[in-house]
Design an enzyme around this catalytic site. Sequence first.
Site, PDB file in Angstrom:
ATOM      1  N   ASP A  17       0.877  -1.175   0.000  1.00 66.08           N
ATOM      2  CA  ASP A  17       0.000   0.000   0.000  1.00 66.08           C
ATOM      3  C   ASP A  17       0.907   1.215   0.000  1.00 66.08           C
ATOM      4  OD1 ASP A  17      -2.885   0.641  -0.057  1.00 66.08           O
ATOM      5  OD2 ASP A  17      -2.306   1.970   1.567  1.00 66.08           O
ATOM      6  N   PHE A  51       4.524   5.009 -13.347  1.00 67.73           N
ATOM      7  CA  PHE A  51       3.056   5.039 -13.381  1.00 67.73           C
ATOM      8  C   PHE A  51       2.599   6.112 -12.402  1.00 67.73           C
ATOM      9  CE2 PHE A  51       4.218   2.231  -9.942  1.00 67.73           C
ATOM     10  CZ  PHE A  51       3.257   2.429  -8.954  1.00 67.73           C
ATOM     11  N   ARG A  75       9.270   1.838  -2.916  1.00 67.41           N
ATOM     12  CA  ARG A  75       8.961   0.410  -3.130  1.00 67.41           C
ATOM     13  C   ARG A  75      10.242  -0.424  -3.108  1.00 67.41           C
ATOM     14  NH1 ARG A  75       5.978   1.522  -6.729  1.00 67.41           N
ATOM     15  NH2 ARG A  75       4.191   1.616  -5.341  1.00 67.41           N
TER      16      ARG A  75
HETATM   17  P1  ITT Z   1      -3.530  -2.214  -5.399  1.00 68.95           P
HETATM   18  O1  ITT Z   1      -4.358  -1.675  -4.262  1.00 68.95           O
HETATM   19  O2  ITT Z   1      -4.230  -3.263  -6.190  1.00 68.95           O
HETATM   20  O3  ITT Z   1      -2.154  -2.623  -4.964  1.00 68.95           O
HETATM   21  P2  ITT Z   1      -3.565   0.588  -6.222  1.00 68.95           P
HETATM   22  O4  ITT Z   1      -2.973   1.356  -7.353  1.00 68.95           O
HETATM   23  O5  ITT Z   1      -5.045   0.793  -5.924  1.00 68.95           O
HETATM   24  O6  ITT Z   1      -3.282  -0.993  -6.452  1.00 68.95           O
HETATM   25  P3  ITT Z   1      -2.806   1.810  -3.679  1.00 68.95           P
HETATM   26  O7  ITT Z   1      -4.166   1.808  -3.099  1.00 68.95           O
HETATM   27  O8  ITT Z   1      -1.644   1.403  -2.817  1.00 68.95           O
HETATM   28  O9  ITT Z   1      -2.697   0.850  -4.952  1.00 68.95           O
HETATM   29  O10 ITT Z   1      -2.546   3.266  -4.303  1.00 68.95           O
HETATM   30  C1  ITT Z   1      -1.260   3.641  -4.636  1.00 68.95           C
HETATM   31  C2  ITT Z   1      -1.324   4.910  -5.496  1.00 68.95           C
HETATM   32  O11 ITT Z   1      -0.271   5.796  -5.087  1.00 68.95           O
HETATM   33  C3  ITT Z   1      -1.050   4.576  -6.948  1.00 68.95           C
HETATM   34  O12 ITT Z   1      -2.239   4.251  -7.657  1.00 68.95           O
HETATM   35  C4  ITT Z   1      -0.380   5.862  -7.444  1.00 68.95           C
HETATM   36  O13 ITT Z   1      -1.368   6.835  -7.707  1.00 68.95           O
HETATM   37  C5  ITT Z   1       0.416   6.302  -6.210  1.00 68.95           C
HETATM   38  N1  ITT Z   1       1.761   5.711  -6.234  1.00 68.95           N
HETATM   39  C6  ITT Z   1       2.267   4.754  -5.403  1.00 68.95           C
HETATM   40  N2  ITT Z   1       3.514   4.408  -5.752  1.00 68.95           N
HETATM   41  C7  ITT Z   1       3.822   5.160  -6.829  1.00 68.95           C
HETATM   42  C8  ITT Z   1       4.960   5.235  -7.651  1.00 68.95           C
HETATM   43  O14 ITT Z   1       6.009   4.449  -7.477  1.00 68.95           O
HETATM   44  N3  ITT Z   1       4.932   6.113  -8.652  1.00 68.95           N
HETATM   45  C9  ITT Z   1       3.860   6.899  -8.881  1.00 68.95           C
HETATM   46  N4  ITT Z   1       2.735   6.870  -8.174  1.00 68.95           N
HETATM   47  C10 ITT Z   1       2.712   6.000  -7.134  1.00 68.95           C
END
Ligand code: ITT
Length: 219
Positions: free
Chosen positions: A71, A170, A200
């Site tokens: 998360d 992304f 990450r």
């Molecule tokens: P899962 O819950 O299925 O893992 P999700 O995209 O919904 O997928 P999260 O609820 O953890 O995951 O939301 C994380 C968000 O934070 C992600 O969609 C991006 O908008 C942002 N984010 C996290 N890590 C990032 C990264 O390395 N680069 C850019 N944006 C990131």
Amino acid sequence: MTTIVLATQNPGKIREMRALLADSGTEILGLDDLGQSFTEPDETGTTFAENATIKATTYARLTGHWCLADDSGLEVDALRGAPGVISSHYAFGGETGGRAAELTREQRDAENITRLLNDLDAVDIKDRAARFVCTMVLSDPQGQIHATTTGAFEGIIGLPGDVPRGEGGFGYDPVFLVAPEHTRASSELSPDEKNALSHRGQAVRAMISAIGSIPELSA
Ligand code: ITT
């Protein structure tokens, strides 16, 4: 070799986690590799740790495998830590249903970026500090947590006109200028460079070390 399933529906996370876990000594599968579809659990937690725990334990019980969940999100100081746990649906006030559900992930990412740049419109470049944060949770097939790790990746949110840019990564990567130079967006780093620096990457490296002391996984 024990199998660990990546408990995420986000292809960007899967790509990065697969590369980071390639030498972990475990077989890494995505949910897509299991030949069935899974309904995403509601992320009802108010912290990254709570939501990572929900994802790891839910998918572990559903799949019968060890599961690793991420998360993560963006925290902007000038927005008192927002978008935080609602980063993936920031432009929709955190709502996952309604119009957000009709859009692709890429369309939601683009709307989130527009909302973020608008929110910071009046904020000077020196006050645009931000960080990506990540909490990872590892659950056994019964839903018991064996490890929790974290990481943080510092930067600033670029000014409109200078961002968005780059093709990699992304989410908010096209507007996140990496500290300390603030000259490159995280979307302009190669996959290896991003993994070496990112929230990450840090959380996965700590997780690999934790996996090394779990007898069922390190045998
Ligand atoms: P899962 O819950 O299925 O893992 P999700 O995209 O919904 O997928 P999260 O609820 O953890 O995951 O939301 C994380 C968000 O934070 C992600 O969609 C991006 O908008 C942002 N984010 C996290 N890590 C990032 C990264 O390395 N680069 C850019 N944006 C990131």
